[in-house]
Design a protein around this motif. Structure first.
Motif, PDB file in Angstrom:
ATOM      1  N   VAL A  35     -12.227   4.495  -9.835  1.00  0.00           N
ATOM      2  CA  VAL A  35     -12.103   3.079  -9.477  1.00  0.00           C
ATOM      3  C   VAL A  35     -12.118   3.020  -7.951  1.00  0.00           C
ATOM      4  CG1 VAL A  35     -10.609   1.044  -9.548  1.00  0.00           C
ATOM      5  CG2 VAL A  35     -10.810   2.517 -11.562  1.00  0.00           C
ATOM      6  N   ILE A  36     -13.052   2.286  -7.390  1.00  0.00           N
ATOM      7  CA  ILE A  36     -13.171   2.212  -5.926  1.00  0.00           C
ATOM      8  C   ILE A  36     -12.872   0.783  -5.489  1.00  0.00           C
ATOM      9  CG2 ILE A  36     -14.695   2.558  -3.941  1.00  0.00           C
ATOM     10  CD1 ILE A  36     -16.302   4.525  -5.588  1.00  0.00           C
ATOM     11  N   ALA A  37     -11.870   0.642  -4.626  1.00  0.00           N
ATOM     12  CA  ALA A  37     -11.480  -0.701  -4.179  1.00  0.00           C
ATOM     13  C   ALA A  37     -11.795  -0.867  -2.700  1.00  0.00           C
ATOM     14  CB  ALA A  37      -9.988  -0.903  -4.414  1.00  0.00           C
ATOM     15  N   PHE A  38     -12.318  -2.012  -2.341  1.00  0.00           N
ATOM     16  CA  PHE A  38     -12.584  -2.278  -0.915  1.00  0.00           C
ATOM     17  C   PHE A  38     -12.403  -3.761  -0.650  1.00  0.00           C
ATOM     18  CE2 PHE A  38     -16.486  -1.810  -3.361  1.00  0.00           C
ATOM     19  CZ  PHE A  38     -17.132  -3.023  -3.154  1.00  0.00           C
ATOM     20  N   GLY A  39     -12.102  -4.082   0.592  1.00  0.00           N
ATOM     21  CA  GLY A  39     -11.867  -5.474   0.967  1.00  0.00           C
ATOM     22  C   GLY A  39     -13.168  -6.207   1.214  1.00  0.00           C
ATOM     23  N   ALA A 199      -6.856  -3.086  -8.735  1.00  0.00           N
ATOM     24  CA  ALA A 199      -7.490  -1.757  -8.778  1.00  0.00           C
ATOM     25  C   ALA A 199      -6.560  -0.764  -9.477  1.00  0.00           C
ATOM     26  CB  ALA A 199      -7.814  -1.295  -7.368  1.00  0.00           C
ATOM     27  N   ALA A 200      -5.253  -0.826  -9.154  1.00  0.00           N
ATOM     28  CA  ALA A 200      -4.299   0.104  -9.770  1.00  0.00           C
ATOM     29  C   ALA A 200      -4.219  -0.161 -11.273  1.00  0.00           C
ATOM     30  CB  ALA A 200      -2.919  -0.045  -9.122  1.00  0.00           C
ATOM     31  N   SER A 201      -4.174  -1.433 -11.668  1.00  0.00           N
ATOM     32  CA  SER A 201      -4.080  -1.752 -13.100  1.00  0.00           C
ATOM     33  C   SER A 201      -5.329  -1.286 -13.838  1.00  0.00           C
ATOM     34  CB  SER A 201      -3.941  -3.262 -13.313  1.00  0.00           C
ATOM     35  OG  SER A 201      -2.829  -3.738 -12.630  1.00  0.00           O
ATOM     36  N   LEU A 211      -8.499   6.874  -8.103  1.00  0.00           N
ATOM     37  CA  LEU A 211      -8.459   5.510  -7.590  1.00  0.00           C
ATOM     38  C   LEU A 211      -8.666   5.655  -6.091  1.00  0.00           C
ATOM     39  CD1 LEU A 211      -7.753   2.506  -7.474  1.00  0.00           C
ATOM     40  CD2 LEU A 211      -5.342   3.124  -7.503  1.00  0.00           C
ATOM     41  N   ILE A 212      -9.690   5.014  -5.573  1.00  0.00           N
ATOM     42  CA  ILE A 212     -10.034   5.201  -4.157  1.00  0.00           C
ATOM     43  C   ILE A 212      -9.947   3.865  -3.433  1.00  0.00           C
ATOM     44  CG2 ILE A 212     -11.885   5.866  -2.568  1.00  0.00           C
ATOM     45  CD1 ILE A 212     -12.932   7.714  -4.820  1.00  0.00           C
ATOM     46  N   PHE A 213      -9.127   3.820  -2.385  1.00  0.00           N
ATOM     47  CA  PHE A 213      -9.063   2.620  -1.557  1.00  0.00           C
ATOM     48  C   PHE A 213      -9.845   2.889  -0.278  1.00  0.00           C
ATOM     49  CE2 PHE A 213      -5.102   2.110  -4.001  1.00  0.00           C
ATOM     50  CZ  PHE A 213      -5.311   0.825  -4.486  1.00  0.00           C
ATOM     51  N   LEU A 214     -10.845   2.075  -0.021  1.00  0.00           N
ATOM     52  CA  LEU A 214     -11.556   2.166   1.264  1.00  0.00           C
ATOM     53  C   LEU A 214     -10.828   1.206   2.195  1.00  0.00           C
ATOM     54  CD1 LEU A 214     -15.216   2.066  -0.064  1.00  0.00           C
ATOM     55  CD2 LEU A 214     -13.942   4.057   0.715  1.00  0.00           C
ATOM     56  N   THR A 215     -10.119   1.745   3.166  1.00  0.00           N
ATOM     57  CA  THR A 215      -9.278   0.880   4.002  1.00  0.00           C
ATOM     58  C   THR A 215      -9.999   0.497   5.296  1.00  0.00           C
ATOM     59  OG1 THR A 215      -8.253   2.760   5.109  1.00  0.00           O
ATOM     60  CG2 THR A 215      -7.173   1.970   3.121  1.00  0.00           C
ATOM     61  N   GLU A 216      -9.555  -0.602   5.859  1.00  0.00           N
ATOM     62  CA  GLU A 216     -10.150  -1.085   7.106  1.00  0.00           C
ATOM     63  C   GLU A 216      -9.576  -0.349   8.311  1.00  0.00           C
ATOM     64  OE1 GLU A 216     -12.734  -3.190   7.319  1.00  0.00           O
ATOM     65  OE2 GLU A 216     -12.659  -2.780   5.179  1.00  0.00           O
TER      66      GLU A 216
END
Ligand SMILES: CC(C)(COP(=O)(O)OP(=O)(O)OC[C@H]1O[C@@H](n2cnc3c(N)ncnc32)[C@H](O)[C@@H]1OP(=O)(O)O)[C@@H](O)C(=O)NCCC(=O)NCCS
Length: 445
Positions: A35-39, A199-201, A211-216
């Motif tokens: 799961v890849i999350a980005f803003g 994303a976590a859910s 679970l991957i967060f692409l952070t700013e």
């Protein structure tokens, strides 16, 4: 004459070396769910096409992908045009009617943009010949966040349920799933959700591998200014409390990462999006580039098993060739493997040491202490030494000895004293190789 069937080439060619080192990861990740999350910031950035190409590559390598995107800048821009702004209370946004209208609009536009990018297929581009089906829909059931401390959060919601079956079905069909930060309630209402929580859910519901967060923000650093490469789930709350300087985004992602890991997700990563190729580096190299959150340590000191033999051999070979260690044939390693301990990092042995017992003399021999050159000077050698010392003490040994040719000072600085051959157990003396002329060092335990 050289063999005409053997292609010429430099074995150290960095391209070839890189592909080879990535190969185990390619095999390991195929069929896994990330799961890849980005803003929404990612969508407004010049780096977007390369990020999409990297995502397409992951899909092409057989990774099942769920993309969870935010849309904050797009929402704020629309609100600003109307002369309004999102209100926050205790870091929680309040979505009123006007804000919700902007959320729906912004999410619609963002979705179309992502779908368009994933549909590219021009020749001479990294997307040539690629056909990626994108699936989105009403996968998320939400509930209102409700009234907190007397304040009604209106259309701001929380995830109530994820339609895991439908989502899995889309992934089984080869689609990339796209999840906007929206959820629907059984009453037919629409709720604005936190991207990190969603994303976590989703990761927990899908039992995702990553679970991957692409952070700013740039990568997380430790107090000494070094990149903080790994964190245990139970360390997250303490870190957030002790570091008021952490950007809010990092705190939110870390909390969601810990939540997901507690819910069964194997690994969560925070990766600075602005570094070109950060996603590929994190996924296809042992050390990655971001911060890994997991329930179990990333580096684990444990007894060696037969499956470790190849890794230990690879680790020891250069030191044996340099004459630092006595060469150990595979057969010997096989029979003595239960004397060995390895420090495993992401599935690879990066250090090892062995303890050979001489109970009749109440002595133990420390042997084969080796740390991979890339991982030295971080006290791993010392960690192994301490482990072996504890073990030797627990077995009732009074002294630990080592035979060394080039590492005497390392041992001396850690409490070993020069000894004589006659101090060694008889059995060991009989095997002493006088041509090697190793020095004896002994440490009382
Ligand atoms: C010796 C070894 C195990 C240390 O591992 P490590 O994880 O780097 O150990 P630590 O971080 O605890 O210690 C690092 C310190 O040891 C020093 N050191 C490394 N090799 C040394 C040597 N041959 N002699 C003296 N000191 C040495 C380093 O310079 C560093 O000290 P510094 O930062 O003050 O300069 C590692 O260098 C190694 O694998 N060497 C080759 C194999 C070997 O010699 N094994 C012993 C066989 S008997």
């Amino acid at each position: 004459m050289s063999d005409p069937n053997t292609p010429a080439g430099d074995p150290m060619d960095p391209f070839v070396a890189w592909v080879r080192q990535a190969t185990p990861y390619v095999h390991a990740h195929r069929g896994r769910t990330f799961v890849i999350a980005f803003g929404g910031e990612a969508l407004a950035s010049v780096g977007l096409p390369t990020l999409v190409h990297d995502i397409a590559l992951l899909h092409g390598l057989g990774i099942r992908l769920v993309l969870v995107h935010g849309a904050r800048p797009q929402i704020e821009e629309r609100l600003a045009r109307r002369g309004a702004a999102i209100r926050y209370v205790n870091d929680l946004r309040i979505t009123d009617d006007e804000a919700l209208a902007c959320v729906k609009e912004a999410v619609g536009v963002v979705r179309v943009e992502i779908e368009a990018l994933l549909s590219q297929g021009l020749a001479n581009s990294p997307m040539a010949g690629v056909r990626i089906p994108v699936a989105s829909g009403n996968f998320v059931t939400a509930r209102p966040l409700g009234v907190i401390d007397g304040i009604d959060h209106r259309h701001t919601g929380a995830v109530r349920r994820i339609d895991r079956r439908s989502l899995k079905q889309r992934l089984d069909d080869g689609a990339v799933a796209l999840m906007p930060p929206l959820g629907y309630s059984p009453t037919g209402e629409v709720f604005n959700l936190s991207t990190a929580d969603l994303a976590a859910s989703a990761a927990v519901a899908l039992d995702a591998d990553k679970l991957i967060f692409l952070t700013e923000t740039p990568g997380l650093l430790d107090p000494e200014g070094q990149p903080l490469s790994s964190l245990l789930t139970q360390e997250v709350a303490g870190l957030i409390e002790s570091r008021p300087d952490l950007p809010q985004e990092v705190g939110v992602c870390l909390k969601a990462a810990a939540l997901a890991c507690r819910g069964g997700v194997r690994r969560a990563h925070l990766i600075p999006r602005r570094i070109d190729g950060a996603l590929l580096r994190e996924i296809f190299t042992r050390d990655g580039i971001g911060t890994l959150v997991s329930r179990t340590p990333f580096e684990d000191l444990r007894p060696a098993q037969v499956e470790d033999i190849a890794g230990i051999q690879e680790l020891l070979r250069p030191m044996e060739e340099a004459g630092i260690l006595v060469p150990r044939p595979r057969e010997r390693l096989e029979t003595e493997i239960d004397r060995f301990f390895v420090l495993e990092r992401d599935g690879t042995a990066i250090a090892c040491a062995a303890l050979y017992p001489y109970p009749a003399d109440a002595m133990g021999e420390l042997a084969c202490v080796a740390v991979h050159p890339d991982y030295r000077r971080k006290h791993r050698g010392e960690k192994l030494l301490r482990h072996i010392e504890t073990l030797a003490r627990n077995q009732g040994f009074k002294r630990l000895f080592v035979l060394t040719t080039q590492t005497a000072h390392w041992f001396r600085e850690r409490g070993f004293e020069p000894g004589r051959l006659t101090d060694l157990p008889m059995e060991k003396r009989a095997l002493y190789n006088s041509r090697r002329n190793s020095q004896v060092y002994i440490k009382p335990l």
